[in-house]
Design a protein around this motif. Structure first.
Motif, short mmCIF file in Angstrom:
data_model
loop_
_atom_site.label_atom_id
_atom_site.label_comp_id
_atom_site.label_asym_id
_atom_site.label_seq_id
_atom_site.Cartn_x
_atom_site.Cartn_y
_atom_site.Cartn_z
N THR A 272 0.87 -1.18 0.00
CA THR A 272 0.00 0.00 0.00
C THR A 272 0.91 1.23 0.00
OG1 THR A 272 -0.27 -0.46 2.39
CG2 THR A 272 -2.12 -0.95 0.95
N LEU A 273 0.83 1.99 -1.11
CA LEU A 273 1.82 3.02 -1.39
C LEU A 273 1.16 4.37 -1.65
CD1 LEU A 273 3.97 0.96 -3.93
CD2 LEU A 273 4.41 1.28 -1.48
N PRO A 274 1.79 5.48 -1.24
CA PRO A 274 1.25 6.81 -1.54
C PRO A 274 1.44 7.16 -3.01
CG PRO A 274 3.37 7.01 -0.45
CD PRO A 274 3.03 5.55 -0.46
N ILE A 275 0.45 7.87 -3.58
CA ILE A 275 0.55 8.30 -4.98
C ILE A 275 0.21 9.78 -5.15
CG2 ILE A 275 0.09 6.00 -5.90
CD1 ILE A 275 -2.78 7.02 -6.56
N VAL A 289 6.57 10.69 -2.99
CA VAL A 289 6.69 10.16 -4.34
C VAL A 289 5.54 10.64 -5.21
CG1 VAL A 289 7.97 8.10 -3.66
CG2 VAL A 289 5.47 8.02 -3.71
N ASN A 290 5.79 10.69 -6.52
CA ASN A 290 4.69 10.88 -7.47
C ASN A 290 4.30 9.50 -8.00
OD1 ASN A 290 6.59 10.17 -9.43
ND2 ASN A 290 6.85 12.26 -10.20
N PRO A 291 3.25 9.39 -8.81
CA PRO A 291 2.80 8.07 -9.26
C PRO A 291 3.86 7.28 -10.02
CG PRO A 291 1.02 9.63 -9.51
CD PRO A 291 2.23 10.43 -9.13
N ALA A 292 4.65 7.93 -10.86
CA ALA A 292 5.69 7.21 -11.58
C ALA A 292 6.71 6.61 -10.62
CB ALA A 292 6.38 8.14 -12.58
N GLU A 293 7.07 7.35 -9.56
CA GLU A 293 8.01 6.83 -8.57
C GLU A 293 7.37 5.71 -7.75
OE1 GLU A 293 10.72 10.82 -7.78
OE2 GLU A 293 8.75 10.64 -6.83
N ALA A 306 -0.50 -3.83 -5.64
CA ALA A 306 -0.33 -2.55 -4.96
C ALA A 306 -1.66 -1.81 -4.92
CB ALA A 306 0.72 -1.69 -5.65
N LEU A 307 -1.85 -1.03 -3.86
CA LEU A 307 -2.98 -0.14 -3.70
C LEU A 307 -2.44 1.26 -3.43
CD1 LEU A 307 -5.15 -2.37 -1.30
CD2 LEU A 307 -5.25 -2.28 -3.81
N GLY A 308 -3.01 2.26 -4.09
CA GLY A 308 -2.54 3.63 -3.95
C GLY A 308 -3.44 4.45 -3.04
N GLU A 322 -7.76 14.57 -9.66
CA GLU A 322 -7.68 13.35 -10.46
C GLU A 322 -6.30 13.14 -11.10
OE1 GLU A 322 -9.91 10.88 -10.82
OE2 GLU A 322 -11.23 11.87 -9.37
N ARG A 323 -5.38 14.07 -10.91
CA ARG A 323 -4.08 13.93 -11.55
C ARG A 323 -3.32 12.68 -11.10
NH1 ARG A 323 -6.35 16.58 -14.76
NH2 ARG A 323 -6.13 18.82 -15.01
N PRO A 324 -3.37 12.30 -9.81
CA PRO A 324 -2.65 11.07 -9.44
C PRO A 324 -3.17 9.83 -10.17
CG PRO A 324 -3.10 12.38 -7.50
CD PRO A 324 -3.87 13.02 -8.61
#
Length: 353
Positions: A272-275, A289-293, A306-308, A322-324
């Protein structure tokens, strides 16, 4: 209060939520939370990530605020998922996003809350600062019996003191947090028992479930004078259902943290990761992090799923709501990863595996 003053107060509350306060944070020469021995990541007053810059000073904060190009968010963004009504217990693995970075994890008969925030604002102030645009995806009254609460760090979008005091009074869970956060938590309820650990520490939750505190490229602050005086962490949750790796906030850095995690515990069944909360990049890159990272971390871990999180509930930074999701879809496509393997969760959305 005039409109300009209100905007200034709201902006200051947003910066404090992220821990982004200025030079006053470096003047204190004693630590009110933790008095343990020095280590390779504690200098006797402040914690740090060796070789990694994890906070910003006043000039950078002022530059960000002066140059902000914040994309507006709607005031109300209802989740397409109804509020969850979880079962009392599950033998397998069930995860629901409450909102932002707050989860209920049900695994192997244990019910675990991670960074539970039920407050209307992620802020030290009740009248200003980032405000929810959707209600919690799980109502407080619908919580099952809570066995444990895991706190990753003390920023206001992760540590909601009044909610934690309420959870403690209702459920008497085992509360786990990194070093120094027990003093903060007991400020909201002095009867609360908190098990604190350093990076590398472990707490047994029973039933074959254990949590291991691991490093994150982040930092901490609750106010103007306590920068990096309480530790922060990510969690490796081991259980009969496999490894669940949870990150509240982190920067990518050189990727070593995630390679080391895989080397120590193996590839996670779930990460489970931040986006979200990543713009402007020049300011946020060391700590968010940004979504690519996030996709790069997913690949470094070798995770099955994975869950964001950390998006879509509180506007902390400059990107649109909605950008992420859009950026995550693009990054997954670029990496050739099927989109169902990394889902951007919305409040009330459940994943079972």
């Amino acid at each position: 209060m005039k409109r300009r003053s209100l905007l200034t107060v709201a902006s200051a509350a947003t910066v404090m939520t992220l821990g982004g306060v200025g030079y006053a944070a470096h003047r204190r020469t004693s630590n009110p939370y933790y008095g343990g021995p020095q280590s390779d990541h504690f200098d006797g007053v402040r914690f740090f990530v060796p070789g990694h810059p994890t906070d910003r000073g006043l000039p950078e904060v002022l530059r960000w605020q002066a140059q902000r190009r914040r994309e507006p968010w709607p005031k109300h963004v209802p989740s397409p998922f109804p509020p969850d009504r979880p079962p009392e217990r599950v033998a397998s693995l069930r995860v629901v996003l409450i909102g932002h970075a707050s989860y209920l994890v049900q695994v192997a008969g244990r019910n675990i809350l991670i960074d539970p925030v039920f407050a209307t604002r992620a802020s030290p102030l009740r009248f200003a600062g980032p405000k929810r645009v959707n209600p919690p995806g799980l109502a407080f009254a619908d919580l099952p019996p809570i066995d444990a609460v895991l706190i990753t760090h003390n920023h206001y979008d992760h540590l909601d003191g009044p909610s934690l005091a309420r959870i403690w009074q209702a459920h008497q869970p085992l509360v786990v947090a990194p070093l120094g956060n027990d003093a903060i938590l007991r400020g909201y309820d002095d009867t609360m028992h908190v098990e604190t650990r350093d990076w590398g520490g472990t707490v047994d939750l029973g039933g074959g479930v254990s949590v291991h505190l691991t490093p994150a490229n982040h930092w901490s602050a609750r106010g103007l004078n306590d920068r990096r005086m309480a530790l922060w962490c990510a969690y490796a949750i081991t259980s009969p259902q496999g490894l669940h790796y949870h990150v509240g906030d982190t920067g990518l850095g050189d990727g070593a943290l995630f390679r080391d995690l895989r080397a120590r515990f193996g590839a996670p069944r779930l990460a489970t990761l931040p986006i979200g909360a990543y713009e402007p990049r020049w300011f946020m890159q060391p700590q968010h992090v940004n979504p690519a990272e996030a996709v790069e971390i997913f690949a470094l871990l070798g995770a099955v799923q994975a869950l964001g999180h950390h998006w879509g509930t509180f506007q902390l930074t400059d990107e649109g709501i909605e950008r992420p999701v859009e950026a995550l879809a693009a990054a997954l496509a670029e990496a050739g990863i099927p989109p169902e393997r990394f889902l951007a969760l919305r409040p009330g959305q459940v994943w079972e595996g």
